[in-house]
Write a protein that holds these residues in place. Structure first.
Motif, short mmCIF file in Angstrom:
data_model
loop_
_atom_site.label_atom_id
_atom_site.label_comp_id
_atom_site.label_asym_id
_atom_site.label_seq_id
_atom_site.Cartn_x
_atom_site.Cartn_y
_atom_site.Cartn_z
N ALA A 9 0.81 -0.87 -0.35
CA ALA A 9 -0.23 0.10 0.32
C ALA A 9 0.58 0.75 -0.30
O ALA A 9 0.18 2.01 -0.90
CB ALA A 9 -0.79 0.16 1.15
N VAL A 10 2.08 1.27 0.31
CA VAL A 10 2.95 2.33 0.68
C VAL A 10 3.42 2.18 -0.30
O VAL A 10 3.76 3.63 -1.33
CB VAL A 10 4.27 2.31 2.10
CG1 VAL A 10 4.53 3.02 1.58
CG2 VAL A 10 3.30 2.65 2.92
N VAL A 11 3.69 1.71 -1.26
CA VAL A 11 4.61 1.54 -2.86
C VAL A 11 2.96 1.70 -3.68
O VAL A 11 3.30 2.98 -4.30
CB VAL A 11 5.10 0.19 -3.39
CG1 VAL A 11 5.30 0.17 -4.52
CG2 VAL A 11 5.86 -0.16 -2.14
N GLY A 12 2.24 1.91 -3.24
CA GLY A 12 1.20 2.21 -3.96
C GLY A 12 1.08 3.50 -4.29
O GLY A 12 0.20 3.96 -4.98
N LEU A 13 0.61 4.01 -3.08
CA LEU A 13 0.72 5.21 -2.38
C LEU A 13 1.81 6.68 -3.18
O LEU A 13 1.48 7.21 -4.22
CB LEU A 13 0.34 5.73 -0.99
CG LEU A 13 0.06 7.00 -0.39
CD1 LEU A 13 -1.38 6.96 -1.51
CD2 LEU A 13 -0.16 7.02 0.87
N VAL A 14 3.25 5.90 -3.28
CA VAL A 14 4.10 6.70 -3.52
C VAL A 14 4.08 6.45 -4.93
O VAL A 14 3.79 7.90 -5.82
CB VAL A 14 5.37 5.86 -2.73
CG1 VAL A 14 6.62 7.20 -4.09
CG2 VAL A 14 5.77 6.05 -1.44
#
Length: 123
Positions: A9-14
């Protein structure tokens, strides 16, 4: 299970924020730039020299080969520096040494092939 997907989720958000940043920057540039086409702006620009003659020009391929060989050895240098730092770490010495010799072997075979084909002669 939520902890597992948290990293994704963090990678997708970035990634989404990065794409939005680029989209906003391009949109703002399109809206803010002046659009005044003139005949001078529509000419082909050749390093400050007015274009004369045909658009066809002969180039020597050997210059591209030298540039390609430079890129190969630059990539080699990029891989050698991290390898040198990991090689000193405990437990990685033998394995990383073998891996680097395999990598350097591939590069040496490519260089030997280029030398045998006569690519490295400057004539």
């Amino acid at each position: 299970m939520p902890d597992y997907f948290h990293g994704y989720a963090v990678v997708g958000l970035v990634a989404v924020v990065g794409v939005l940043f680029v989209a906003v920057a391009f949109t703002a540039a399109r809206l803010l730039r002046p659009v005044v086409p003139t005949p001078e702006k529509l000419l082909t620009y050749e390093c400050g020299v007015d274009p004369v003659g045909e658009g066809w020009a002969h180039t020597q391929v050997r210059y591209y080969v030298y540039a390609f060989l430079y890129v190969i050895f630059a990539v080699d240098a990029v891989f050698l520096f991290p390898w040198a730092t990991v090689f000193a770490a405990p437990g990685f010495g033998g394995v990383t040494l073998v891996e680097m010799f395999i990598f350097l072997g591939f590069l040496a075979v490519g260089l030997l092939y280029a030398w045998k084909k006569g690519v490295l002669t400057w004539t």
